[in-house]
Design a protein around this motif. Structure first.
Motif, short mmCIF file in Angstrom:
data_model
loop_
_atom_site.label_atom_id
_atom_site.label_comp_id
_atom_site.label_asym_id
_atom_site.label_seq_id
_atom_site.Cartn_x
_atom_site.Cartn_y
_atom_site.Cartn_z
N GLY A 53 0.88 -1.44 0.05
CA GLY A 53 0.01 0.07 0.16
C GLY A 53 0.91 1.38 -0.09
O GLY A 53 0.50 2.28 -0.73
N ASP A 54 1.80 1.22 0.69
CA ASP A 54 2.85 2.24 0.83
C ASP A 54 3.49 2.59 -0.32
O ASP A 54 3.97 3.50 -0.95
CB ASP A 54 3.60 2.34 1.89
N LEU A 55 4.06 1.43 -0.98
CA LEU A 55 4.85 1.57 -2.24
C LEU A 55 3.85 1.97 -3.37
O LEU A 55 4.11 2.75 -4.43
CB LEU A 55 5.21 0.03 -2.58
N PHE A 56 2.52 1.66 -3.24
CA PHE A 56 1.67 2.19 -4.40
C PHE A 56 1.37 3.72 -4.25
O PHE A 56 1.26 4.28 -5.16
CB PHE A 56 0.30 1.43 -4.21
N GLN A 57 1.14 4.23 -2.97
CA GLN A 57 1.14 5.54 -2.67
C GLN A 57 2.42 6.13 -3.09
O GLN A 57 2.31 7.35 -3.85
CB GLN A 57 1.00 5.79 -1.21
N LEU A 58 3.65 5.71 -3.02
CA LEU A 58 4.74 6.21 -3.60
C LEU A 58 4.79 6.22 -4.96
O LEU A 58 5.28 7.49 -5.57
CB LEU A 58 5.96 5.46 -3.03
N VAL A 59 4.44 5.42 -5.79
CA VAL A 59 4.38 5.38 -7.17
C VAL A 59 3.43 6.37 -7.64
O VAL A 59 3.66 6.91 -8.68
CB VAL A 59 4.00 3.88 -7.82
N VAL A 60 2.15 6.46 -7.08
CA VAL A 60 1.38 7.57 -7.62
C VAL A 60 1.58 8.76 -7.42
O VAL A 60 1.74 9.65 -8.36
CB VAL A 60 -0.05 7.31 -6.83
N LYS A 61 2.48 8.97 -6.35
CA LYS A 61 2.78 10.42 -6.07
C LYS A 61 4.18 10.85 -6.84
O LYS A 61 4.20 11.86 -7.30
CB LYS A 61 3.32 10.75 -4.56
N THR A 62 4.98 9.84 -7.41
CA THR A 62 6.12 9.84 -8.17
C THR A 62 5.53 10.26 -9.43
O THR A 62 6.09 11.28 -10.02
CB THR A 62 6.95 8.67 -7.97
N ALA A 63 4.57 9.38 -9.88
CA ALA A 63 4.11 9.45 -11.12
C ALA A 63 3.48 11.04 -11.37
O ALA A 63 3.71 11.64 -12.55
CB ALA A 63 3.22 8.43 -11.62
N SER A 64 2.70 11.35 -10.41
CA SER A 64 2.02 12.56 -10.57
C SER A 64 2.91 13.89 -10.61
O SER A 64 2.69 14.82 -11.34
CB SER A 64 1.18 12.68 -9.36
N GLU A 65 3.91 13.71 -9.57
CA GLU A 65 4.91 14.75 -9.84
C GLU A 65 5.81 14.99 -10.97
O GLU A 65 6.07 15.85 -11.48
CB GLU A 65 5.78 14.88 -8.58
N SER A 66 5.93 13.80 -11.69
CA SER A 66 6.70 13.52 -12.96
C SER A 66 5.63 14.39 -14.16
O SER A 66 6.08 14.98 -14.81
CB SER A 66 6.87 12.02 -13.22
N GLN A 67 4.50 14.02 -13.87
CA GLN A 67 3.59 14.62 -15.07
C GLN A 67 3.49 15.89 -14.81
O GLN A 67 3.50 16.69 -15.71
CB GLN A 67 2.29 13.76 -14.84
N ARG A 68 3.28 16.50 -13.64
CA ARG A 68 3.12 17.89 -13.08
C ARG A 68 4.36 18.41 -13.65
O ARG A 68 4.12 19.68 -14.54
CB ARG A 68 3.10 17.95 -11.79
N ALA A 69 5.41 17.93 -13.52
CA ALA A 69 6.50 18.79 -13.99
C ALA A 69 6.68 18.98 -15.51
O ALA A 69 7.20 20.08 -15.87
CB ALA A 69 7.99 18.07 -13.58
N GLU A 70 6.12 18.12 -16.18
CA GLU A 70 5.98 18.25 -17.81
C GLU A 70 5.19 19.00 -18.28
O GLU A 70 5.15 19.70 -19.20
CB GLU A 70 6.02 16.60 -18.17
N SER A 71 3.79 19.04 -17.63
CA SER A 71 2.64 19.75 -18.13
C SER A 71 2.55 20.86 -17.43
O SER A 71 1.84 21.88 -18.00
CB SER A 71 1.38 18.67 -17.90
N GLY A 72 3.06 21.14 -16.20
CA GLY A 72 2.99 22.34 -15.58
C GLY A 72 1.69 22.55 -14.48
O GLY A 72 1.47 23.58 -13.94
N SER A 73 0.99 21.27 -14.41
CA SER A 73 -0.32 21.36 -13.67
C SER A 73 -0.60 20.04 -13.38
O SER A 73 -0.07 18.97 -14.07
CB SER A 73 -1.57 22.21 -14.34
#
Length: 455
Positions: free
Chosen positions: A70-90
């Motif tokens: 569960g904690d690993l899944f949360q880490l994956v989601v957060k990491t992916a979300s930040e990666s996408q935000r950095a690329e798109s700006g939002s």
């Protein structure tokens, strides 16, 4: 299943809220052509209720072995979300597969892959020297929704990454404006983290190959270096000189991780091994080796590598006194004054720039005395607002402490009481504050017929 999900005939039920269900057949998805199938399989297995914990254990790394799915899944989601935000700006509620792949790979190759991803991500509207709130993946070290051990590891990785970014990169301003100096001769030394963040925040910052001032500011942020500085009782800049001379291999792994080059050679015996071999002999007489070096080296230019090399090859011998709680070097006393003096009298080039800032604690280490004595020295000389090596050298040309005079008087076997009588009888100018005396150097040295190396 740790996540609390079950699947029946295409329906997914949440065991925490059994009345809610989602029919995945009602939400057709586009076909995905993965670039990193293994990483995507890992992410899929995280939430696949048919994959048991035992089967999932094949994915776990030693660094994250105690972190739940569960904690690993949360880490994956957060990491992916930040990666996408950095690329798109939002931010977006829907995460693209390519960012899930990146996140999966970052976790699979933890910690190196995570660091590699974090160092390649720059906020679209930000800059490389952005504050922590503007940075992408590193902000996860302060995300309370993540596992505490994961946050701790991310913070440690961030510190190493920041140190490496300052220690290894060279930048030039693109707008043509002149670059500020790394240090101002009268600027007070701020905390190590503030100094490092200023360098990062001034991006593109000034960095020159061999810029010792920048390197020292990075070194002050490395925990292992700080710990060894306190343990040995040597300033960080002296530790770095020992490291470059191959006498502190114990720091090599930490420093190379932060972008510092390996020493060009390794000494046969490390400084720590030299110290360990010095015998304890109760209460040795005279001054400790740090105070002796301060007294005889007006410019603070004799490197500690010369002293440890001389001890190692038997040119000088030392005894270990009672622990002073100021560091091991402050507990070492020469068995013979003359042999140490011959090493300290050896003239050599200044290996530290005059603009290098010091803390009062580092000054105390250099003096071989307490922080309170260093603070009184600073106050008497008026250099509290600009404590640099250059200003210390300037003030030492004018003034000399009583403990330095006592050390230098050992050669002529002048008693301390007699020395003070001579100085007062000759009306040598002095300043005093709570037990520390500064005497006019030229007059005092002349009256006592002393000479001091100005190496």
């Amino acid at each position: 299943m740790a996540l609390g999900w079950t699947k029946t005939a295409g329906l997914v039920y949440c065991e925490w809220c059994p009345r809610r269900s989602v029919d995945l057949r009602e939400f057709p998805q586009q076909l995905v052509q993965p670039e990193d199938g293994e990483a995507l399989d890992f992410v899929g297995d995280l939430v696949n209720p048919e994959v048991t914990d035992i089967e999932f254990s094949k994915w776990k790394s030693s660094a994250l072995g105690n972190v739940s799915r569960g904690d690993l899944f949360q880490l994956v989601v957060k990491t992916a979300s930040e990666s996408q935000r950095a690329e798109s700006g939002s931010y977006s509620s829907a995460i693209q597969f390519k960012h899930l792949e990146r996140a999966g790979r970052a976790i699979l190759g933890w910690p190196k892959s995570f660091v590699a991803l974090a160092e390649t991500i720059v906020p679209k509207q930000g800059k490389a020297g952005a504050s922590l709130k503007e940075q992408s993946l590193w902000r996860l070290g302060h995300d309370p929704t993540l596992n505490a051990d994961v946050r701790r590891q991310i913070k440690a990785m961030h510190r190493t990454s920041r140190n490496r970014s300052v220690a290894t990169h060279s930048y030039a301003r693109v707008d043509g404006r002149s670059l500020p100096s790394v240090s101002h001769p009268h600027a007070p030394l701020r905390s190590p983290q503030v100094e490092l963040q200023r360098l990062i925040g001034d991006y593109p910052f000034r960095y020159l190959e061999g810029d010792i001032e920048t390197k020292i500011k990075v070194l002050r942020n490395i925990h292992e270096v700080q710990a060894m500085s306190l343990s040995l009782g040597l300033p960080v800049f002296d530790l770095y000189e020992l490291y470059t001379e191959g006498l502190l291999p114990e720091l090599q792994a930490n420093l190379t991780d932060c972008g510092f080059p390996e020493p060009s050679h390794q000494a046969e015996v490390s400084a720590l091994e030299v110290i360990d071999a010095i015998p304890s002999r109760g209460s040795p007489c005279g001054a400790n080796v740090a105070s002796l070096r301060f007294a005889m080296d007006l410019q603070l230019a004799v490197p500690w590598s010369s002293i440890f090399t001389a001890i190692s090859n038997g040119k000088i011998t030392m005894s270990r006194g009672r622990p002073s709680r100021r560091g091991t070097v402050h507990d070492l006393y020469p068995d013979d004054f003359a042999t140490v003096a011959s090493v300290l009298d050896d003239p050599r080039n200044q290996y530290l720039p005059s603009s290098l800032s010091l803390t009062q604690s580092e000054l105390a280490m250099s003096m071989g005395k307490s922080i309170s004595m260093a603070a009184r020295f600073v106050k008497l000389t008026g250099i509290a607002n600009g404590l640099t090596l250059g200003r210390i050298r300037e003030e030492r040309q004018k003034w000399i402490t009583s403990f330095e005079l006592r050390i230098l008087s050992q050669r002529r076997e002048i008693e301390s009481v007699e020395m003070i009588k001579v100085l007062h009888g000759a009306n040598v100018p002095y300043r005093d504050l709570k037990g520390i005396f500064l005497w006019a150097r030229a007059d005092a040295m002349e009256r006592l017929r002393l000479q001091c190396s100005e190496a």
